[in-house]
Design a protein around this motif. Structure first.
Motif, PDB file in Angstrom:
ATOM      1  N   GLU A  61      51.780  26.056 -12.099  1.00 32.72           N
ATOM      2  CA  GLU A  61      51.046  25.725 -10.889  1.00 32.72           C
ATOM      3  C   GLU A  61      51.980  25.619  -9.686  1.00 32.72           C
ATOM      4  O   GLU A  61      53.179  25.361  -9.853  1.00 32.72           O
ATOM      5  CB  GLU A  61      50.306  24.391 -11.063  1.00 32.72           C
ATOM      6  CG  GLU A  61      49.228  24.426 -12.139  1.00 32.72           C
ATOM      7  CD  GLU A  61      48.520  23.090 -12.290  1.00 32.72           C
ATOM      8  OE1 GLU A  61      49.084  22.057 -11.832  1.00 32.72           O
ATOM      9  OE2 GLU A  61      47.414  23.076 -12.856  1.00 32.72           O
TER      10      GLU A  61
ATOM     11  N   PHE B 233      55.445  24.286 -11.362  1.00 35.69           N
ATOM     12  CA  PHE B 233      55.273  23.108 -12.199  1.00 35.69           C
ATOM     13  C   PHE B 233      54.350  23.440 -13.382  1.00 35.69           C
ATOM     14  O   PHE B 233      53.405  24.242 -13.256  1.00 35.69           O
ATOM     15  CB  PHE B 233      54.653  21.959 -11.399  1.00 35.69           C
ATOM     16  CG  PHE B 233      55.448  21.563 -10.194  1.00 35.69           C
ATOM     17  CD1 PHE B 233      56.462  20.622 -10.291  1.00 35.69           C
ATOM     18  CD2 PHE B 233      55.192  22.143  -8.965  1.00 35.69           C
ATOM     19  CE1 PHE B 233      57.211  20.267  -9.191  1.00 35.69           C
ATOM     20  CE2 PHE B 233      55.930  21.783  -7.844  1.00 35.69           C
ATOM     21  CZ  PHE B 233      56.952  20.854  -7.961  1.00 35.69           C
ATOM     22  N   ARG B 234      54.644  22.789 -14.501  1.00 33.44           N
ATOM     23  CA  ARG B 234      53.750  22.867 -15.641  1.00 33.44           C
ATOM     24  C   ARG B 234      52.525  22.007 -15.349  1.00 33.44           C
ATOM     25  O   ARG B 234      52.649  20.907 -14.802  1.00 33.44           O
ATOM     26  CB  ARG B 234      54.434  22.353 -16.913  1.00 33.44           C
ATOM     27  CG  ARG B 234      55.166  23.423 -17.691  1.00 33.44           C
ATOM     28  CD  ARG B 234      54.217  24.466 -18.203  1.00 33.44           C
ATOM     29  NE  ARG B 234      54.878  25.528 -18.939  1.00 33.44           N
ATOM     30  CZ  ARG B 234      54.336  26.708 -19.196  1.00 33.44           C
ATOM     31  NH1 ARG B 234      53.130  26.985 -18.737  1.00 33.44           N
ATOM     32  NH2 ARG B 234      54.990  27.603 -19.886  1.00 33.44           N
ATOM     33  N   PRO B 235      51.331  22.486 -15.684  1.00 33.85           N
ATOM     34  CA  PRO B 235      50.132  21.675 -15.426  1.00 33.85           C
ATOM     35  C   PRO B 235      50.189  20.332 -16.133  1.00 33.85           C
ATOM     36  O   PRO B 235      50.699  20.233 -17.246  1.00 33.85           O
ATOM     37  CB  PRO B 235      48.998  22.539 -15.986  1.00 33.85           C
ATOM     38  CG  PRO B 235      49.561  23.925 -16.048  1.00 33.85           C
ATOM     39  CD  PRO B 235      51.019  23.773 -16.317  1.00 33.85           C
ATOM     40  N   ARG B 236      49.678  19.336 -15.464  1.00 34.20           N
ATOM     41  CA  ARG B 236      49.630  17.993 -16.086  1.00 34.20           C
ATOM     42  C   ARG B 236      48.453  17.895 -17.030  1.00 34.20           C
ATOM     43  O   ARG B 236      47.449  18.540 -16.845  1.00 34.20           O
ATOM     44  CB  ARG B 236      49.505  16.917 -14.997  1.00 34.20           C
ATOM     45  CG  ARG B 236      50.789  16.781 -14.176  1.00 34.20           C
ATOM     46  CD  ARG B 236      50.707  15.595 -13.228  1.00 34.20           C
ATOM     47  NE  ARG B 236      51.928  15.449 -12.449  1.00 34.20           N
ATOM     48  CZ  ARG B 236      53.006  14.804 -12.844  1.00 34.20           C
ATOM     49  NH1 ARG B 236      53.021  14.217 -14.027  1.00 34.20           N
ATOM     50  NH2 ARG B 236      54.076  14.725 -12.086  1.00 34.20           N
TER      51      ARG B 236
ATOM     52  N   ALA C 266      54.453  18.351 -19.320  1.00 32.88           N
ATOM     53  CA  ALA C 266      53.405  18.415 -18.301  1.00 32.88           C
ATOM     54  C   ALA C 266      53.937  17.836 -16.991  1.00 32.88           C
ATOM     55  O   ALA C 266      54.516  16.753 -16.977  1.00 32.88           O
ATOM     56  CB  ALA C 266      52.172  17.639 -18.764  1.00 32.88           C
ATOM     57  N   GLY C 267      53.768  18.573 -15.912  1.00 32.20           N
ATOM     58  CA  GLY C 267      54.295  18.130 -14.622  1.00 32.20           C
ATOM     59  C   GLY C 267      55.749  18.462 -14.411  1.00 32.20           C
ATOM     60  O   GLY C 267      56.313  18.130 -13.366  1.00 32.20           O
TER      61      GLY C 267
ATOM     62  N   ASP D 248      56.064  10.013  -9.604  1.00 30.99           N
ATOM     63  CA  ASP D 248      55.289  10.636 -10.671  1.00 30.99           C
ATOM     64  C   ASP D 248      56.080  11.662 -11.464  1.00 30.99           C
ATOM     65  O   ASP D 248      55.516  12.388 -12.289  1.00 30.99           O
ATOM     66  CB  ASP D 248      54.031  11.293 -10.097  1.00 30.99           C
ATOM     67  CG  ASP D 248      54.359  12.433  -9.128  1.00 30.99           C
ATOM     68  OD1 ASP D 248      55.508  12.476  -8.644  1.00 30.99           O
ATOM     69  OD2 ASP D 248      53.477  13.263  -8.863  1.00 30.99           O
ATOM     70  N   ALA D 249      57.395  11.715 -11.244  1.00 28.74           N
ATOM     71  CA  ALA D 249      58.213  12.667 -12.005  1.00 28.74           C
ATOM     72  C   ALA D 249      58.168  12.297 -13.488  1.00 28.74           C
ATOM     73  O   ALA D 249      58.401  11.139 -13.848  1.00 28.74           O
ATOM     74  CB  ALA D 249      59.642  12.656 -11.505  1.00 28.74           C
ATOM     75  N   PRO D 250      57.877  13.254 -14.367  1.00 30.59           N
ATOM     76  CA  PRO D 250      57.755  12.924 -15.790  1.00 30.59           C
ATOM     77  C   PRO D 250      59.104  12.580 -16.411  1.00 30.59           C
ATOM     78  O   PRO D 250      60.158  12.975 -15.915  1.00 30.59           O
ATOM     79  CB  PRO D 250      57.188  14.208 -16.390  1.00 30.59           C
ATOM     80  CG  PRO D 250      57.657  15.284 -15.472  1.00 30.59           C
ATOM     81  CD  PRO D 250      57.651  14.682 -14.096  1.00 30.59           C
TER      82      PRO D 250
END
Length: 291
Positions: free
Chosen positions: A270, A288-291, A243-244, A116-118
């Protein structure tokens, strides 16, 4: 008859000599310097322990030993340092890569390996020798672009030389400037990592002579509380992480870690947390940046 200096005798004498002069790793220092002079691996020093040193070898080794006794970093003397899975060129004026920072590379690689890594590029802020950027490039199968920034002329030249030597010119780009400023026109990033200056200014005088008298204070001095550069970097990350996306830094101790965790949480990140590294005070903060 002149004294017969074998490898094992020279290592033993050198270890005592360097310990008396304040080296925190006298045996390792002696091994590295003698390996360089004799062009032998560390293992070969012990398999050929009874080999005598020739006159020119003794002279060359003595010259290196004196430099180390005067607290010059071994990496500067040898011109290189192993880091993670790579060998880096190192020169005076650039921070010597530390084993502690390898944990920051591992953290980034674990994140990049997640399904799930952006998408997005990686940024190594305050790259120095290029250590973090190049170790991530070597350890990641993904073909993400990696940007490396630094303010120092010497660091920029060293990092670019390492990019060339490790044949990473298609993946790693080096930019000169303050933190993320050189990348203002670039797309948001998936990862921002850094080993920033975090030493409290009043502590610098008490550092070991190897660090205090030889390594660049620009890469060490973090201001009164060690947080000046870190706070500036957090501010520059506003709108720059996808995000993420992962934000991860090395810091000096748990107190700084908690200050950064609080700052990141207040900025909307987060899962901000401090993770100690080994027995010393150094640790990592990730968020982490919020998704």
């Amino acid at each position: 008859m002149s004294e017969r200096w074998t490898i094992t005798k020279m290592l033993s004498w050198s270890e005592d000599f360097l310990r008396e002069r304040g080296s925190q790793s006298p045996r390792l220092d002696a091994e590295l310097l003698l390996s360089d002079v004799l062009k032998l691996s560390k293992l070969a020093l012990y398999t050929e322990f009874d080999r005598p040193l020739m006159g020119d070898e003794l002279a060359s080794y003595k010259a290196l030993l004196i430099r180390r006794a005067n607290h010059e970093p071994v990496a500067y003397i040898l011109g290189s340092r192993g880091f993670h899975s790579i060998e880096l060129q190192v020169r005076p004026g650039v921070l010597v890569p530390r084993p502690e920072t390898e944990h920051l590379v591992d953290l980034a690689l674990q994140f990049l390996g997640r399904p799930d890594a952006p998408a997005g590029a990686i940024v190594d802020v305050g790259t120095g020798t290029g250590a973090i950027a190049l170790a991530i490039a070597a350890g990641s199968e993904a073909t993400r672009t990696i940007y490396a920034t630094d303010l120092s002329d010497v660091a920029i030249a060293c990092a670019r030389d390492n990019v060339q030597a490790l044949q990473c010119t298609e993946r790693v780009e080096v930019f000169q400037g303050d933190l993320l400023e050189p990348l203002r026109t670039y797309a948001p990033f998936a990862v921002v990592v850094s080993n920033p200056p975090y030493v409290r200014r009043d502590v610098i005088a008490s550092l070991s002579p190897t660090v205090r008298d030889h390594e660049p204070h620009l890469a060490l001095d973090g201001g009164d509380d060690g947080m000046d550069v870190i706070e500036k970097l957090v501010a520059q990350c506003e709108g720059r992480l996808v995000a993420g996306g992962l934000f991860a830094l090395e810091l000096g101790d748990r107190e700084q870690g908690q200050l950064l965790v609080n700052l990141l949480t207040s900025q909307g990140f987060e899962e901000a947390k401090f993770q100690p590294i080994g027995p010393g005070p150094t640790g990592l903060v990730s968020a982490f940046r919020p998704r």
